[in-house]
Design a protein around this motif. Structure first.
Motif, PDB file in Angstrom:
ATOM      1  N   GLY A 198       0.811  -1.216   0.000  1.00 58.99           N
ATOM      2  CA  GLY A 198       0.000   0.000   0.000  1.00 58.99           C
ATOM      3  C   GLY A 198       0.843   1.264   0.000  1.00 58.99           C
ATOM      4  N   LEU A 199       1.978   1.231   0.695  1.00 62.52           N
ATOM      5  CA  LEU A 199       2.849   2.405   0.734  1.00 62.52           C
ATOM      6  C   LEU A 199       3.421   2.726  -0.636  1.00 62.52           C
ATOM      7  N   ALA A 200       3.541   1.725  -1.475  1.00 66.32           N
ATOM      8  CA  ALA A 200       4.125   1.924  -2.806  1.00 66.32           C
ATOM      9  C   ALA A 200       3.129   2.490  -3.804  1.00 66.32           C
ATOM     10  N   ALA A 201       1.889   2.692  -3.391  1.00 65.06           N
ATOM     11  CA  ALA A 201       0.856   3.138  -4.318  1.00 65.06           C
ATOM     12  C   ALA A 201       1.106   4.540  -4.860  1.00 65.06           C
ATOM     13  N   ASP A 202       1.741   5.402  -4.088  1.00 60.08           N
ATOM     14  CA  ASP A 202       2.028   6.774  -4.525  1.00 60.08           C
ATOM     15  C   ASP A 202       3.509   6.871  -4.867  1.00 60.08           C
ATOM     16  N   PRO A 203       3.858   6.808  -6.156  1.00 63.44           N
ATOM     17  CA  PRO A 203       5.277   6.793  -6.540  1.00 63.44           C
ATOM     18  C   PRO A 203       6.060   7.998  -6.033  1.00 63.44           C
ATOM     19  N   ALA A 204       5.397   9.137  -5.876  1.00 62.51           N
ATOM     20  CA  ALA A 204       6.117  10.353  -5.482  1.00 62.51           C
ATOM     21  C   ALA A 204       6.658  10.271  -4.067  1.00 62.51           C
ATOM     22  N   THR A 205       5.998   9.496  -3.199  1.00 60.59           N
ATOM     23  CA  THR A 205       6.415   9.439  -1.797  1.00 60.59           C
ATOM     24  C   THR A 205       6.733   8.020  -1.333  1.00 60.59           C
ATOM     25  N   SER A 206       6.608   7.050  -2.214  1.00 62.02           N
ATOM     26  CA  SER A 206       6.650   5.656  -1.779  1.00 62.02           C
ATOM     27  C   SER A 206       7.988   5.261  -1.168  1.00 62.02           C
ATOM     28  N   ASP A 207       9.100   5.695  -1.751  1.00 62.11           N
ATOM     29  CA  ASP A 207      10.392   5.234  -1.234  1.00 62.11           C
ATOM     30  C   ASP A 207      10.623   5.729   0.187  1.00 62.11           C
ATOM     31  N   LEU A 208      10.378   7.001   0.409  1.00 60.25           N
ATOM     32  CA  LEU A 208      10.596   7.571   1.745  1.00 60.25           C
ATOM     33  C   LEU A 208       9.663   6.934   2.772  1.00 60.25           C
ATOM     34  N   ARG A 209       8.392   6.797   2.425  1.00 62.47           N
ATOM     35  CA  ARG A 209       7.422   6.245   3.374  1.00 62.47           C
ATOM     36  C   ARG A 209       7.689   4.763   3.640  1.00 62.47           C
ATOM     37  N   THR A 210       8.132   4.041   2.620  1.00 69.69           N
ATOM     38  CA  THR A 210       8.458   2.635   2.816  1.00 69.69           C
ATOM     39  C   THR A 210       9.662   2.490   3.735  1.00 69.69           C
ATOM     40  N   THR A 211      10.677   3.325   3.529  1.00 68.43           N
ATOM     41  CA  THR A 211      11.851   3.288   4.405  1.00 68.43           C
ATOM     42  C   THR A 211      11.459   3.597   5.845  1.00 68.43           C
ATOM     43  N   ALA A 212      10.621   4.614   6.028  1.00 64.14           N
ATOM     44  CA  ALA A 212      10.190   4.967   7.384  1.00 64.14           C
ATOM     45  C   ALA A 212       9.459   3.803   8.037  1.00 64.14           C
ATOM     46  N   ALA A 213       8.567   3.153   7.293  1.00 68.85           N
ATOM     47  CA  ALA A 213       7.815   2.025   7.842  1.00 68.85           C
ATOM     48  C   ALA A 213       8.731   0.832   8.112  1.00 68.85           C
ATOM     49  N   ALA A 214       9.684   0.591   7.218  1.00 70.85           N
ATOM     50  CA  ALA A 214      10.602  -0.534   7.395  1.00 70.85           C
ATOM     51  C   ALA A 214      11.460  -0.342   8.630  1.00 70.85           C
ATOM     52  N   LEU A 215      11.931   0.884   8.867  1.00 70.89           N
ATOM     53  CA  LEU A 215      12.746   1.164  10.044  1.00 70.89           C
ATOM     54  C   LEU A 215      11.917   1.134  11.321  1.00 70.89           C
ATOM     55  N   ALA A 216      10.678   1.632  11.250  1.00 68.25           N
ATOM     56  CA  ALA A 216       9.814   1.611  12.438  1.00 68.25           C
ATOM     57  C   ALA A 216       9.499   0.176  12.852  1.00 68.25           C
ATOM     58  N   TYR A 217       9.240  -0.684  11.857  1.00 68.43           N
ATOM     59  CA  TYR A 217       8.965  -2.085  12.166  1.00 68.43           C
ATOM     60  C   TYR A 217      10.211  -2.772  12.722  1.00 68.43           C
ATOM     61  N   ALA A 218      11.369  -2.444  12.147  1.00 72.59           N
ATOM     62  CA  ALA A 218      12.625  -3.007  12.641  1.00 72.59           C
ATOM     63  C   ALA A 218      12.868  -2.606  14.094  1.00 72.59           C
ATOM     64  N   ARG A 219      12.535  -1.356  14.454  1.00 69.64           N
ATOM     65  CA  ARG A 219      12.755  -0.910  15.832  1.00 69.64           C
ATOM     66  C   ARG A 219      11.842  -1.657  16.799  1.00 69.64           C
ATOM     67  N   ILE A 220      10.616  -1.962  16.403  1.00 66.89           N
ATOM     68  CA  ILE A 220       9.715  -2.741  17.264  1.00 66.89           C
ATOM     69  C   ILE A 220      10.313  -4.114  17.539  1.00 66.89           C
ATOM     70  N   LEU A 221      10.840  -4.757  16.492  1.00 65.68           N
ATOM     71  CA  LEU A 221      11.424  -6.083  16.669  1.00 65.68           C
ATOM     72  C   LEU A 221      12.691  -6.027  17.498  1.00 65.68           C
ATOM     73  N   ALA A 222      13.507  -4.996  17.287  1.00 61.11           N
ATOM     74  CA  ALA A 222      14.817  -4.933  17.935  1.00 61.11           C
ATOM     75  C   ALA A 222      14.761  -4.417  19.361  1.00 61.11           C
ATOM     76  N   GLU A 223      13.839  -3.482  19.638  1.00 67.62           N
ATOM     77  CA  GLU A 223      13.866  -2.795  20.928  1.00 67.62           C
ATOM     78  C   GLU A 223      12.515  -2.713  21.619  1.00 67.62           C
ATOM     79  N   GLY A 224      11.453  -3.188  20.948  1.00 67.25           N
ATOM     80  CA  GLY A 224      10.122  -3.085  21.530  1.00 67.25           C
ATOM     81  C   GLY A 224       9.411  -1.824  21.064  1.00 67.25           C
TER      82      GLY A 224
END
Length: 520
Positions: A99-125
């Protein structure tokens, strides 16, 4: 603003300008594509949540301001998100990367933000532990997530990287499997409700026996074949069913007497969904903790009132303990200790002395080998000492320590949260001997002190880590998920912080307070 504050402000501004200058220099050296991406980035970064912006900026600085999310990488990212159930994460934490990739103009930045946020939940809670516990001083897990993600993408190991962020020890992985099992049980309708009522006594006939059998079968205290056979035999609460109930009671920290009384009925009343959510809370607690632990350590689970001693990374000894009551909770701490005190006197904390000892008068003090010196109540070493015959000294522990006790009866209770916050250890003298056994000279020094009843400090010759933890769901030595009720109300507070609705049984106290027990 004083001179120091002004200096700090100037320094911070200088660092910020320096970072911006470095970023500007990097992007000026890049291709037109990188330049265009950088310009787009500066327009978009402010739209992200404030707490996500530093990680996202650091990531793109590392990768030279280039878009990264190809179709193949997005496929890997969605494979990562599909495994979120194993970590007890709710739908809100299962990011829709497609779903984040649906808007090409913002998809890369928003996907990176979501990927890092999810990684932080797994790594640190997801939740900062200090916000849900009054005193939490453990070693936190810390990971350089922007650098880790950049490296994983460059090496094509995105799935492996995410798999290594959450704890990989057997305690977490077994509990994770338990969450999946209970969650799927809940999704399939759970188990039949058990109606509270009169105690079901051994040999009695009761209309609730079929529901009891179904309940025990669902959690594995009875096999499916045995459950079907027992249901066909009628409503009698026979010896085979009693053995299954004792298994259930042991897993839940209840008195394993085979009687289906009030405490057992309350635990039977929990739904599969509530137990799954309770497991999710404990997976979150485990994600807070640093992954590397000392191979020799003492771990006290204050929710279960159980202590386990680890040597060479293996559990080699366990004891029952008595820990803090609801009103005097044992905190979550990680502290080293390196000495034991044989025959310790007790320097009574001022609050305990004021509330519980001094009002009883001089006769009480004399009868309990206590006296007052410079305003402090002191109890002499000996058989009446509230610290018993040994104390395990922790460093900088807010006056929290492990010790022996003359009040042995509490070890036989299922609810052992009844101290003033310290940890009373069953078989404490023998446990001290176990810790000192690697050095025969130190063990002899301790034994001589025990024989003479002289107060003696004996060093262990090494630092041993002590971890005071609060786990209301864990996997026991037989590989079964064990539960404890939320004595300290910490599950409730954490659930609220995580946005999880959970309704757990209230604790049933199985012992009266001993008015003469004033120990720490």
């Amino acid at each position: 603003m004083n001179r120091r504050q002004l200096g700090l402000g100037v320094a911070s501004a200088t660092l910020a300008l320096g970072s911006a200058a470095r970023a500007q220099q990097v992007y000026m050296q890049r291709s037109p594509e990188a330049t265009a991406f950088y310009n787009s980035f500066t327009d978009q970064i402010g739209r992200l949540p404030q707490d996500q912006q530093p990680d996202v900026r650091a990531f793109y600085e590392l990768n030279g301001w280039r878009p990264v999310w190809t179709r193949e990488r997005l496929r890997d990212l969605n494979a990562v998100a599909a495994r979120a159930e194993r970590h007890g994460l709710s739908g809100a934490d299962q990011f829709d990367f497609v779903g984040l990739a649906a808007d090409p103009a913002t998809s890369d930045l928003r996907t990176t933000a979501a990927a890092l946020a999810y990684a932080r939940i797994l790594a640190e809670g997801k939740v900062r532990p200090e916000t849900v516990e009054e005193l939490w001083e453990m070693q936190k897990n810390r990971v350089d997530l922007p650098r880790g993600l950049n490296d994983a993408l460059s090496r094509g190991v995105l799935l492996d990287w995410y798999e290594g962020l959450a704890p990989t020890d057997i305690g977490y992985t077994n509990l994770s499997a338990g969450y999946v099992r209970y969650s799927r049980l809940a999704n399939q309708g759970g188990w039949p409700a058990f109606a509270a009522g009169a105690t079901i006594e051994p040999g009695a006939s009761d209309r609730r026996v079929p529901a009891l059998i179904d309940r025990l079968t669902a959690e594995g205290d009875l096999s499916a074949a045995d459950g079907a056979r027992l249901k066909a035999q009628g409503l009698v609460y026979d010896s085979e069913l009693q053995a299954a109930v004792r298994s259930f009671q042991t897993r839940h920290g209840l008195g394993a007497d085979g009687r289906v009384g009030p405490a057992t009925q309350r635990s039977l009343g929990a739904s599969a969904q509530d137990r799954a959510r309770q497991i999710a809370l404990n997976l979150e607690r485990r994600r807070w903790l640093k992954r590397d632990v000392a191979p020799e350590r003492i771990e006290v689970n204050t929710a279960a009132a159980i202590m386990v001693y680890w040597k060479d990374a293996k559990p080699v000894h366990s004891n029952r303990v008595v820990v803090g009551s609801h009103d005097n909770q044992t905190p979550s701490l990680e502290k080293p200790f390196a000495s034991v005190v044989a025959n310790p006197p007790w320097y009574v904390p001022a609050g305990i002395a004021r509330r519980e000892i001094l009002p009883k008068g001089p006769g009480y003090l004399a009868a309990n080998d206590m006296y007052v010196s410079n305003g402090t109540v002191i109890q002499r070493a000996g058989p009446k000492s509230a610290l018993g015959y040994v104390k395990f000294e922790l460093r900088d522990s807010y006056a929290i320590f492990l010790h022996d006790t003359p009040s042995k009866a509490a070890f036989n209770l299922s609810m052992r949260q009844r101290s003033h916050g310290c940890v009373r250890v069953q078989g404490a003298v023998e446990f001290a001997r176990l810790l000192l056994s690697p050095d025969p000279a130190k063990l002899e020094q301790f034994d001589v002190a025990q024989d003479s009843r002289e107060t003696t400090r004996v060093t262990t010759g090494r630092e041993i880590s002590v971890r005071l933890l609060y786990w209301t769901a864990f996997v026991d030595g037989q590989g079964r998920v064990a539960f404890r009720e939320d004595v300290y109300d910490r599950d409730a507070k954490l659930a609220q912080a995580l946005g999880i609705a959970v309704s757990l049984p209230r604790v049933v106290d199985d012992g009266r307070k001993d008015e003469n027990d004033v120990g720490p």
